[in-house]
Design a protein around this motif. Structure first.
Motif, PDB file in Angstrom:
ATOM      1  N   LEU A  86       0.830  -1.201   0.000  1.00  0.00           N
ATOM      2  CA  LEU A  86       0.000   0.000   0.000  1.00  0.00           C
ATOM      3  C   LEU A  86       0.868   1.255   0.000  1.00  0.00           C
ATOM      4  CD1 LEU A  86      -2.829   1.189   0.076  1.00  0.00           C
ATOM      5  CD2 LEU A  86      -2.755   1.040   2.581  1.00  0.00           C
ATOM      6  N   THR A  87       1.929   1.226   0.787  1.00  0.00           N
ATOM      7  CA  THR A  87       2.862   2.352   0.819  1.00  0.00           C
ATOM      8  C   THR A  87       3.489   2.573  -0.551  1.00  0.00           C
ATOM      9  OG1 THR A  87       3.373   2.031   3.157  1.00  0.00           O
ATOM     10  CG2 THR A  87       5.012   3.180   1.846  1.00  0.00           C
ATOM     11  N   ILE A 116       8.298  16.020   0.425  1.00  0.00           N
ATOM     12  CA  ILE A 116       9.386  15.438   1.209  1.00  0.00           C
ATOM     13  C   ILE A 116       8.844  14.874   2.519  1.00  0.00           C
ATOM     14  CG2 ILE A 116      11.520  15.945   2.449  1.00  0.00           C
ATOM     15  CD1 ILE A 116      11.781  15.819  -0.597  1.00  0.00           C
ATOM     16  N   THR A 117       7.982  15.633   3.181  1.00  0.00           N
ATOM     17  CA  THR A 117       7.388  15.162   4.440  1.00  0.00           C
ATOM     18  C   THR A 117       6.593  13.883   4.222  1.00  0.00           C
ATOM     19  OG1 THR A 117       7.255  17.426   5.293  1.00  0.00           O
ATOM     20  CG2 THR A 117       5.850  15.786   6.334  1.00  0.00           C
ATOM     21  N   LEU A 118       5.774  13.863   3.159  1.00  0.00           N
ATOM     22  CA  LEU A 118       4.973  12.680   2.861  1.00  0.00           C
ATOM     23  C   LEU A 118       5.859  11.497   2.507  1.00  0.00           C
ATOM     24  CD1 LEU A 118       2.308  11.227   2.324  1.00  0.00           C
ATOM     25  CD2 LEU A 118       2.263  12.279   0.036  1.00  0.00           C
ATOM     26  N   ALA A 119       6.887  11.713   1.688  1.00  0.00           N
ATOM     27  CA  ALA A 119       7.785  10.616   1.308  1.00  0.00           C
ATOM     28  C   ALA A 119       8.471  10.029   2.534  1.00  0.00           C
ATOM     29  CB  ALA A 119       8.821  11.116   0.302  1.00  0.00           C
ATOM     30  N   ASN A 120       8.876  10.878   3.462  1.00  0.00           N
ATOM     31  CA  ASN A 120       9.503  10.379   4.691  1.00  0.00           C
ATOM     32  C   ASN A 120       8.518   9.570   5.528  1.00  0.00           C
ATOM     33  OD1 ASN A 120      12.003  11.506   4.109  1.00  0.00           O
ATOM     34  ND2 ASN A 120      11.576  13.408   5.184  1.00  0.00           N
ATOM     35  N   SER A 126       4.891   5.326   8.938  1.00  0.00           N
ATOM     36  CA  SER A 126       4.042   5.992   9.923  1.00  0.00           C
ATOM     37  C   SER A 126       2.657   6.245   9.342  1.00  0.00           C
ATOM     38  CB  SER A 126       4.681   7.308  10.374  1.00  0.00           C
ATOM     39  OG  SER A 126       4.949   8.142   9.271  1.00  0.00           O
ATOM     40  N   ASP A 127       1.770   6.802  10.160  1.00  0.00           N
ATOM     41  CA  ASP A 127       0.394   7.048   9.727  1.00  0.00           C
ATOM     42  C   ASP A 127       0.406   8.167   8.683  1.00  0.00           C
ATOM     43  OD1 ASP A 127      -2.306   7.158   9.467  1.00  0.00           O
ATOM     44  OD2 ASP A 127      -2.690   8.069  11.419  1.00  0.00           O
ATOM     45  N   TRP A 128       0.093   7.832   7.431  1.00  0.00           N
ATOM     46  CA  TRP A 128       0.258   8.789   6.338  1.00  0.00           C
ATOM     47  C   TRP A 128      -1.013   9.082   5.559  1.00  0.00           C
ATOM     48  CZ3 TRP A 128      -1.224   6.427   1.890  1.00  0.00           C
ATOM     49  CH2 TRP A 128      -1.119   5.026   1.831  1.00  0.00           C
ATOM     50  N   LEU A 129      -2.119   8.439   5.889  1.00  0.00           N
ATOM     51  CA  LEU A 129      -3.326   8.567   5.073  1.00  0.00           C
ATOM     52  C   LEU A 129      -3.850  10.001   5.036  1.00  0.00           C
ATOM     53  CD1 LEU A 129      -5.144   5.268   6.068  1.00  0.00           C
ATOM     54  CD2 LEU A 129      -4.217   5.840   3.819  1.00  0.00           C
ATOM     55  N   ALA A 130      -3.985  10.631   6.201  1.00  0.00           N
ATOM     56  CA  ALA A 130      -4.466  12.013   6.231  1.00  0.00           C
ATOM     57  C   ALA A 130      -3.477  12.935   5.537  1.00  0.00           C
ATOM     58  CB  ALA A 130      -4.693  12.467   7.672  1.00  0.00           C
ATOM     59  N   GLU A 131      -2.209  12.665   5.708  1.00  0.00           N
ATOM     60  CA  GLU A 131      -1.176  13.476   5.078  1.00  0.00           C
ATOM     61  C   GLU A 131      -1.250  13.367   3.556  1.00  0.00           C
ATOM     62  OE1 GLU A 131       3.634  14.120   5.627  1.00  0.00           O
ATOM     63  OE2 GLU A 131       2.520  12.827   6.985  1.00  0.00           O
ATOM     64  N   TYR A 132      -1.547  12.171   3.069  1.00  0.00           N
ATOM     65  CA  TYR A 132      -1.668  12.006   1.621  1.00  0.00           C
ATOM     66  C   TYR A 132      -2.867  12.790   1.080  1.00  0.00           C
ATOM     67  CZ  TYR A 132      -2.226  10.258  -3.034  1.00  0.00           C
ATOM     68  OH  TYR A 132      -2.364  10.219  -4.400  1.00  0.00           O
ATOM     69  N   VAL A 133      -3.995  12.761   1.782  1.00  0.00           N
ATOM     70  CA  VAL A 133      -5.166  13.526   1.345  1.00  0.00           C
ATOM     71  C   VAL A 133      -4.834  15.011   1.291  1.00  0.00           C
ATOM     72  CG1 VAL A 133      -7.513  14.238   1.967  1.00  0.00           C
ATOM     73  CG2 VAL A 133      -6.853  11.833   2.156  1.00  0.00           C
ATOM     74  N   ARG A 134      -4.153  15.514   2.326  1.00  0.00           N
ATOM     75  CA  ARG A 134      -3.764  16.928   2.328  1.00  0.00           C
ATOM     76  C   ARG A 134      -2.806  17.232   1.172  1.00  0.00           C
ATOM     77  NH1 ARG A 134      -3.852  15.970   8.016  1.00  0.00           N
ATOM     78  NH2 ARG A 134      -1.614  15.544   8.048  1.00  0.00           N
ATOM     79  N   GLY A 194      -9.297  17.077   9.880  1.00  0.00           N
ATOM     80  CA  GLY A 194      -9.578  16.074  10.892  1.00  0.00           C
ATOM     81  C   GLY A 194      -8.719  14.827  10.726  1.00  0.00           C
ATOM     82  N   VAL A 195      -8.889  13.902  11.648  1.00  0.00           N
ATOM     83  CA  VAL A 195      -8.143  12.651  11.605  1.00  0.00           C
ATOM     84  C   VAL A 195      -8.911  11.640  10.771  1.00  0.00           C
ATOM     85  CG1 VAL A 195      -7.086  13.077  13.849  1.00  0.00           C
ATOM     86  CG2 VAL A 195      -9.249  11.820  13.729  1.00  0.00           C
ATOM     87  N   VAL A 196      -8.264  10.517  10.503  1.00  0.00           N
ATOM     88  CA  VAL A 196      -8.915   9.435   9.763  1.00  0.00           C
ATOM     89  C   VAL A 196      -9.886   8.742  10.713  1.00  0.00           C
ATOM     90  CG1 VAL A 196      -8.584   7.283   8.513  1.00  0.00           C
ATOM     91  CG2 VAL A 196      -6.913   9.123   8.282  1.00  0.00           C
ATOM     92  N   SER A 197     -11.173   8.970  10.515  1.00  0.00           N
ATOM     93  CA  SER A 197     -12.171   8.379  11.403  1.00  0.00           C
ATOM     94  C   SER A 197     -12.618   7.004  10.925  1.00  0.00           C
ATOM     95  CB  SER A 197     -13.388   9.305  11.521  1.00  0.00           C
ATOM     96  OG  SER A 197     -13.968   9.542  10.249  1.00  0.00           O
ATOM     97  N   SER A 198     -12.432   6.714   9.639  1.00  0.00           N
ATOM     98  CA  SER A 198     -12.803   5.410   9.107  1.00  0.00           C
ATOM     99  C   SER A 198     -12.111   5.225   7.770  1.00  0.00           C
ATOM    100  CB  SER A 198     -14.328   5.297   8.940  1.00  0.00           C
ATOM    101  OG  SER A 198     -14.754   6.129   7.879  1.00  0.00           O
ATOM    102  N   PRO A 199     -11.940   3.976   7.344  1.00  0.00           N
ATOM    103  CA  PRO A 199     -11.372   3.747   6.005  1.00  0.00           C
ATOM    104  C   PRO A 199     -12.210   4.387   4.903  1.00  0.00           C
ATOM    105  CG  PRO A 199     -11.387   1.721   7.285  1.00  0.00           C
ATOM    106  CD  PRO A 199     -12.173   2.726   8.069  1.00  0.00           C
TER     107      PRO A 199
END
Length: 242
Positions: A86-87, A116-120, A126-134, A194-199
């Motif tokens: 998935l990563t 760069i932040t997202l790639a790291n 680490s938890d990256w789902l919300a970061e990817y959406v942003r 917000g945070v990831v509240s559900s898939p």
């Protein structure tokens, strides 16, 4: 013509017998391609991996020439990115969207910093789902199609925002949507910081950003559809969460 910069490697392909043409997303010079002499050699394979952070020196006789790169490794992310399917799918989508979506040689320092932040985060697992959406929201803004999610387009209220208008890219509250709700795009909390509240809300967010990438940003660049990597990411998300 000559400059030095740092950047993240997006693509690399063999060129002739021993060279490679690479594409990097740099801090000050944007998406930029060039030839690496000897880049097709076996010893360069560990260095020219997508996601690698490189110190690059570009040189050309004229500014509009493809030019040549000299590269030095700064950081390799290959092991972390390939540790999880998935990563890897997420990072493949990042590189594809940047490679096809960004105008060449146009600096986007804020998007570069977030990339760069997202790639790291992806490489560290680490938890990256919300970061990817942003990141996709920022990509849309950098391409001139930023969404206006601060208040309802109908009532100007800032609470209970639940939808996005596909025509204007503006937020709409649940109450204002009324019978038009099924014609609007979802606006999950993750898109409002917000945070990831559900898939499901991750997929909903990517459905909305994907609509504007596919129907606004990419057609303006002459692309008929989004990179296939993004569809693979959505499918991988749905498989993982199901």
């Amino acid at each position: 013509m000559e400059w030095r910069d740092s950047g993240i490697l997006l693509t690399s392909r063999r060129h002739g017998e021993a060279a490679a043409i690479i594409e990097v997303f740099t801090q000050d010079h944007g998406r930029h391609a060039g030839v690496v002499q000897g880049g097709g050699a076996r010893r360069m394979a560990p260095i020219l991996q997508p996601g690698a952070q490189l110190a690059v020196s570009w040189r050309a006789r004229l500014e509009d020439h493809i030019g040549t790169f000299s590269v030095e490794p700064i950081q390799s992310r290959a092991a972390g990115l390939m540790a999880d399917a998935l990563t890897l799918a997420a990072f493949g989508t990042v590189t594809a969207l940047l490679s096809q979506g960004l105008p060449e040689r146009e600096a986007h320092p804020q998007l570069y910093a977030h990339t760069i932040t997202l790639a790291n985060s992806l490489a560290l697992g680490s938890d990256w789902l919300a970061e990817y959406v942003r990141w996709e929201l920022l990509l849309l803004r950098e391409l001139g199609y930023g969404l206006d999610l601060d208040q309802c387009a109908v009532t100007a209220q800032r609470n209970d925002l639940a939808y996005v208008s596909p025509k204007t890219g503006r937020a709409v509250s649940r109450a204002a949507a009324g019978e038009w709700a099924d014609k609007l795009l979802p606006l999950p909390d993750i898109m409002l910081g917000g945070v990831v509240s559900s898939p499901e809300n991750v997929v909903q967010a990517l459905t909305t950003t994907g609509y504007f990438l596919e129907h606004r940003a990419f057609p303006a660049l002459g692309h008929r559809q989004l990179p296939a990597a993004r569809a693979r990411l959505i499918a991988a998300l749905q498989r993982r969460f199901n």
